[in-house]
Design a protein around this motif. Sequence first.
Motif, short mmCIF file in Angstrom:
data_model
loop_
_atom_site.label_atom_id
_atom_site.label_comp_id
_atom_site.label_asym_id
_atom_site.label_seq_id
_atom_site.Cartn_x
_atom_site.Cartn_y
_atom_site.Cartn_z
N LEU A 37 -4.70 24.53 3.78
CA LEU A 37 -3.53 25.11 3.25
C LEU A 37 -4.12 26.47 2.38
O LEU A 37 -3.84 27.58 2.78
CB LEU A 37 -2.78 24.46 2.16
N VAL A 38 -5.16 26.22 1.55
CA VAL A 38 -5.42 27.26 0.71
C VAL A 38 -6.48 28.40 1.30
O VAL A 38 -6.15 29.38 1.26
CB VAL A 38 -6.12 26.87 -0.67
N ASN A 39 -7.32 28.05 2.24
CA ASN A 39 -7.97 28.60 3.00
C ASN A 39 -7.75 28.94 4.54
O ASN A 39 -8.69 29.21 5.21
CB ASN A 39 -9.49 28.33 2.65
N GLY A 40 -6.53 28.33 4.66
CA GLY A 40 -6.07 28.64 6.18
C GLY A 40 -4.53 29.07 5.77
O GLY A 40 -4.37 30.53 5.97
N ILE A 41 -3.56 28.32 5.92
CA ILE A 41 -2.13 28.71 6.10
C ILE A 41 -1.84 29.75 4.96
O ILE A 41 -1.01 30.93 5.39
CB ILE A 41 -1.22 27.51 5.97
N PHE A 42 -2.20 29.51 3.78
CA PHE A 42 -1.54 30.61 2.73
C PHE A 42 -2.27 31.87 2.73
O PHE A 42 -1.92 33.08 2.28
CB PHE A 42 -2.06 29.91 1.39
N ARG A 43 -3.63 31.74 3.63
CA ARG A 43 -4.20 33.09 3.76
C ARG A 43 -3.48 33.90 4.60
O ARG A 43 -3.80 35.25 4.97
CB ARG A 43 -5.60 32.91 4.23
N GLY A 206 -3.95 27.77 15.32
CA GLY A 206 -5.34 28.68 15.62
C GLY A 206 -5.72 28.69 14.00
O GLY A 206 -7.05 28.30 13.93
N VAL A 207 -4.98 29.17 12.98
CA VAL A 207 -5.33 29.29 11.78
C VAL A 207 -5.74 27.74 11.09
O VAL A 207 -6.84 27.60 10.36
CB VAL A 207 -4.39 29.82 10.76
N ILE A 208 -4.94 26.71 11.66
CA ILE A 208 -5.26 25.51 10.89
C ILE A 208 -6.45 25.24 11.56
O ILE A 208 -7.34 24.38 10.91
CB ILE A 208 -4.28 24.46 11.40
N ALA A 209 -6.84 25.25 12.77
CA ALA A 209 -8.31 24.97 13.29
C ALA A 209 -9.28 25.65 13.00
O ALA A 209 -10.42 24.86 12.96
CB ALA A 209 -7.87 25.06 15.08
N GLU A 210 -9.07 26.75 12.88
CA GLU A 210 -10.22 27.47 12.18
C GLU A 210 -10.71 27.10 10.67
O GLU A 210 -11.79 27.03 10.49
CB GLU A 210 -9.95 29.15 12.11
N ALA A 211 -9.69 27.04 9.98
CA ALA A 211 -10.02 26.38 8.66
C ALA A 211 -10.67 24.96 8.44
O ALA A 211 -11.48 24.91 7.87
CB ALA A 211 -8.40 26.27 7.81
N PHE A 212 -10.06 24.15 9.42
CA PHE A 212 -10.72 22.91 9.60
C PHE A 212 -12.12 23.11 10.32
O PHE A 212 -13.11 22.30 9.53
CB PHE A 212 -9.76 22.09 10.53
N PHE A 213 -12.34 23.82 10.95
CA PHE A 213 -13.86 24.10 11.49
C PHE A 213 -14.58 24.79 10.47
O PHE A 213 -15.86 24.30 10.12
CB PHE A 213 -13.86 25.03 12.70
N ASN A 214 -14.17 25.69 9.53
CA ASN A 214 -14.94 26.10 8.28
C ASN A 214 -15.31 25.08 7.53
O ASN A 214 -16.33 25.41 7.00
CB ASN A 214 -13.98 27.48 7.81
N TYR A 215 -14.35 24.23 7.34
CA TYR A 215 -14.59 23.31 6.21
C TYR A 215 -15.56 22.13 6.39
O TYR A 215 -16.47 21.87 5.81
CB TYR A 215 -13.36 22.53 5.99
#
Length: 305
Positions: A37-43, A206-215
């Motif tokens: 959320l914080v480093n994905g959706i909210f960005r 795509g944002v959610i997937a990228e944030a998950f990958f980053n984490y």
Amino acid sequence: MGRNLSIDVLKIILAFFVVFLHMNFLKETHPLLSYILVNGIFRIAVPVFLVITGFYFFHIDNAKKLKKWLFRTFLLYAIWMLIYISYWKDNDEILLTIVFGYHHLWYLIGTFFSGLVLYLLRNQSSRLLFALAMFLFFLGYIVQVLGNLHYSNAESDSLLNDYLLYRNFLFVCFPFLTIGFLINKHQIDISTYKNSSLLVILSILGVIAEAFFNYKYISSESTDILFSLIFVSPLLFLYCQKIYIKTTSKILASFSTAIYVVHPLIMKSDFYKEIESFKILIFLAILIPVSLGLVYLNKKLKYLL
């Protein structure tokens, strides 16, 4: 075409995204969900704000309008920098704070400088503008990734991780402002595309997937720039834009600005820090009336929002 109520409602939602981002929503209880959320959706919030600003910036087509726009933007920045001065006046790098902005106010001064650059380049070909915007965006993205990977040596790593190197008017504000500008210039419209809602959903996924990958695979450190933002931001704006509901009131737009500029004041207060239970609910119960109060004050004093 007058004001679009859908865009004003979107801006309020985005303003709350920024609030929850700065609160590190769910970080203590659900770290993975919080990161997404914080480093994905909210960005999504800041890039969409910039696309909206760039869309309307297209009408700044002469020096007189530019001066008025720059004055209005800088005055808003200066007023709120003064309001927050007790938090940054003792900073060791006070000059950098003034130039790049304190905390969330980086967005205002970043918009100021990127608007100036865009105005100077507005008569260039759309292809050149778009290419420049993408180059700067990807350059900032690469700098951020290298920082999160701690690619450099220990002595310069802190500089590489410093948000001033990538979260600024060139690498963030100018690219998204330019996208909004070009959308208006070429009258891009997705209302005739029957699968536009699917495109928006896929871009958000795509944002959610990228944030998950980053984490999981890059770093659990804070991430401002996501590659997927370059797709989701214009699509979300275009989708909301096509839901046209005419309005003449600026109250909702002012309300979203008030939420954005004032929320750290409440967050940094001793009262808020001492709250132990129902912290988010109490915070919102304070933030909403304070923001509405600012909207009322702005009618009397002007330039607060």
